[in-house]
Design a protein around this motif. Structure first.
Motif, mmCIF file in Angstrom:
data_model
loop_
_atom_site.group_PDB
_atom_site.id
_atom_site.type_symbol
_atom_site.label_atom_id
_atom_site.label_comp_id
_atom_site.label_asym_id
_atom_site.label_seq_id
_atom_site.Cartn_x
_atom_site.Cartn_y
_atom_site.Cartn_z
ATOM 1 N N THR A 1 3.698 -3.924 3.525
ATOM 2 C CA THR A 1 4.703 -3.065 2.727
ATOM 3 C C THR A 1 4.071 -1.862 2.559
ATOM 4 O O THR A 1 3.051 -1.649 1.546
ATOM 5 C CB THR A 1 5.304 -3.915 1.777
ATOM 6 O OG1 THR A 1 5.863 -5.009 2.160
ATOM 7 C CG2 THR A 1 6.572 -2.748 1.161
ATOM 8 N N VAL A 2 4.624 -0.660 2.906
ATOM 9 C CA VAL A 2 4.209 0.636 2.778
ATOM 10 C C VAL A 2 5.167 1.426 1.902
ATOM 11 O O VAL A 2 6.325 1.662 2.345
ATOM 12 C CB VAL A 2 3.699 1.558 4.055
ATOM 13 C CG1 VAL A 2 3.015 2.720 3.764
ATOM 14 C CG2 VAL A 2 2.760 0.592 5.039
ATOM 15 N N MET B 1 -5.923 -0.578 9.979
ATOM 16 C CA MET B 1 -4.541 0.350 9.927
ATOM 17 C C MET B 1 -4.906 1.504 9.156
ATOM 18 O O MET B 1 -5.118 1.183 7.804
ATOM 19 C CB MET B 1 -3.409 -0.438 9.684
ATOM 20 C CG MET B 1 -3.072 -1.706 10.559
ATOM 21 S SD MET B 1 -1.588 -2.631 9.976
ATOM 22 C CE MET B 1 -1.896 -3.040 8.682
ATOM 23 N N ASN B 2 -4.768 2.708 9.546
ATOM 24 C CA ASN B 2 -5.040 3.896 8.776
ATOM 25 C C ASN B 2 -3.919 4.752 8.720
ATOM 26 O O ASN B 2 -2.858 4.568 9.523
ATOM 27 C CB ASN B 2 -6.201 4.609 9.146
ATOM 28 C CG ASN B 2 -7.467 3.770 9.361
ATOM 29 O OD1 ASN B 2 -7.700 2.928 8.318
ATOM 30 N ND2 ASN B 2 -8.422 4.382 10.257
ATOM 31 N N SER B 3 -3.893 5.749 7.726
ATOM 32 C CA SER B 3 -2.688 6.514 7.548
ATOM 33 C C SER B 3 -1.390 5.980 7.447
ATOM 34 O O SER B 3 -0.304 6.378 8.462
ATOM 35 C CB SER B 3 -2.735 7.674 8.561
ATOM 36 O OG SER B 3 -4.214 8.440 8.638
ATOM 37 N N LEU B 4 -1.137 4.812 6.955
ATOM 38 C CA LEU B 4 0.022 4.209 6.790
ATOM 39 C C LEU B 4 1.163 4.744 6.631
ATOM 40 O O LEU B 4 1.346 5.691 5.691
ATOM 41 C CB LEU B 4 -0.118 2.906 6.269
ATOM 42 C CG LEU B 4 -1.141 1.561 6.784
ATOM 43 C CD1 LEU B 4 -1.516 0.620 5.862
ATOM 44 C CD2 LEU B 4 -0.246 1.128 7.991
ATOM 45 N N LYS B 5 2.377 4.515 7.205
ATOM 46 C CA LYS B 5 3.672 5.213 6.840
ATOM 47 C C LYS B 5 4.644 3.933 6.618
ATOM 48 O O LYS B 5 4.545 2.924 6.954
ATOM 49 C CB LYS B 5 4.132 5.860 8.098
ATOM 50 C CG LYS B 5 3.123 6.978 8.767
ATOM 51 C CD LYS B 5 3.592 7.240 10.180
ATOM 52 C CE LYS B 5 2.773 8.412 10.664
ATOM 53 N NZ LYS B 5 3.222 8.923 11.965
ATOM 54 N N PRO B 6 5.625 4.465 5.793
ATOM 55 C CA PRO B 6 6.764 3.685 5.446
ATOM 56 C C PRO B 6 7.421 2.622 6.651
ATOM 57 O O PRO B 6 7.627 1.558 6.537
ATOM 58 C CB PRO B 6 7.966 4.376 4.712
ATOM 59 C CG PRO B 6 7.115 5.489 4.118
ATOM 60 C CD PRO B 6 6.040 5.774 5.154
ATOM 61 N N VAL C 1 0.827 -1.207 -0.051
ATOM 62 C CA VAL C 1 -0.123 0.138 -0.013
ATOM 63 C C VAL C 1 0.932 1.228 0.036
ATOM 64 O O VAL C 1 1.963 1.206 0.613
ATOM 65 C CB VAL C 1 -0.972 -0.012 1.099
ATOM 66 C CG1 VAL C 1 -0.159 0.105 2.677
ATOM 67 C CG2 VAL C 1 -2.065 1.137 1.081
ATOM 68 N N GLN C 2 0.451 2.264 -0.431
ATOM 69 C CA GLN C 2 0.942 3.627 -0.553
ATOM 70 C C GLN C 2 1.062 4.296 0.907
ATOM 71 O O GLN C 2 -0.189 4.296 1.318
ATOM 72 C CB GLN C 2 0.577 4.375 -1.742
ATOM 73 C CG GLN C 2 1.046 3.903 -3.080
ATOM 74 C CD GLN C 2 0.748 5.012 -4.075
ATOM 75 O OE1 GLN C 2 -0.205 5.607 -3.879
ATOM 76 N NE2 GLN C 2 1.618 4.721 -5.167
ATOM 77 N N ALA C 3 1.791 5.088 0.981
ATOM 78 C CA ALA C 3 1.767 5.922 2.286
ATOM 79 C C ALA C 3 0.473 6.800 2.453
ATOM 80 O O ALA C 3 0.048 7.261 1.384
ATOM 81 C CB ALA C 3 2.967 6.769 2.478
ATOM 82 N N GLY C 4 -0.080 6.608 3.637
ATOM 83 C CA GLY C 4 -1.334 7.419 3.760
ATOM 84 C C GLY C 4 -2.773 6.528 3.472
ATOM 85 O O GLY C 4 -3.857 6.697 3.861
ATOM 86 N N GLY C 5 -2.202 5.296 2.864
ATOM 87 C CA GLY C 5 -3.498 4.448 2.658
ATOM 88 C C GLY C 5 -3.942 3.614 3.955
ATOM 89 O O GLY C 5 -3.380 3.807 4.923
#
Length: 122
Positions: A119-120, A83-88, A12-16
Motif C-alpha cells: 500500500t502506497v 521497488m523504488n520511487s513507489l507511487k499510489p 509506505v509513503q509515495a517515493g519510498g
C-alpha cells in the motif's frame, strides 16, 4: 509441487521503497523461471517482472522499467523484487509465480504464492 511464500509487503509513503521476497520450497528452484505479478482492487492481475532460471535474463512491464528490479538467489531459493520511487498506483497485492518459461502471461505459470499487500500512500 513448488510452494511459494511472499514477504516484505507493507505500507509506505509515495517515493519510498520496498523489497519483496519470495521463498520457494519443493522442487529444484533453479528449474523455474520466476515472475512477479500484481493485482489491484477491481483490476485484473498484471505482469510486473520475470527472471530466467539462471538469473541472466530479465523482463519488465514497460511502465515499471527503471523503478523495479527483479533478482534471484538460487542458493537461497529466493526471488526478490526491489521497488523504488513507489507511487499510489503501485498499490496492489503482489504475487510471485514459478513457471517453466520466462514469459509475461499469467496462465503460463504453474505455481503461485498467496500474495503480499503493498500500500502506497500519497
Amino acid at each position: 509441487q513448488v510452494q511459494l511464500v511472499e514477504s516484505g509487503g507493507g505500507f509506505v509513503q509515495a517515493g519510498g521503497s520496498l523489497r519483496l521476497s519470495c521463498a520457494a520450497s519443493g522442487r529444484t528452484f533453479s528449474d523455474y523461471a520466476m515472475g512477479w505479478f500484481r493485482q489491484a482492487p477491481g483490476k485484473e492481475r498484471e505482469f510486473v517482472a520475470v527472471i530466467s532460471r539462471s538469473g541472466l535474463s530479465t523482463n519488465y512491464a514497460d511502465s515499471l522499467k527503471g523503478r523495479f528490479t527483479i533478482s534471484r538467489d538460487n542458493a537461497k531459493n529466493t526471488v526478490y523484487l526491489q521497488m523504488n520511487s513507489l507511487k499510489p498506483e503501485d498499490t496492489a497485492v503482489y504475487y510471485c509465480a514459478a513457471g517453466l518459461v520466462a514469459v509475461t502471461r499469467t496462465y503460463e505459470y504453474d505455481y503461485w504464492g498467496q500474495g503480499t499487500q503493498v500500500t502506497v500512500s500519497s
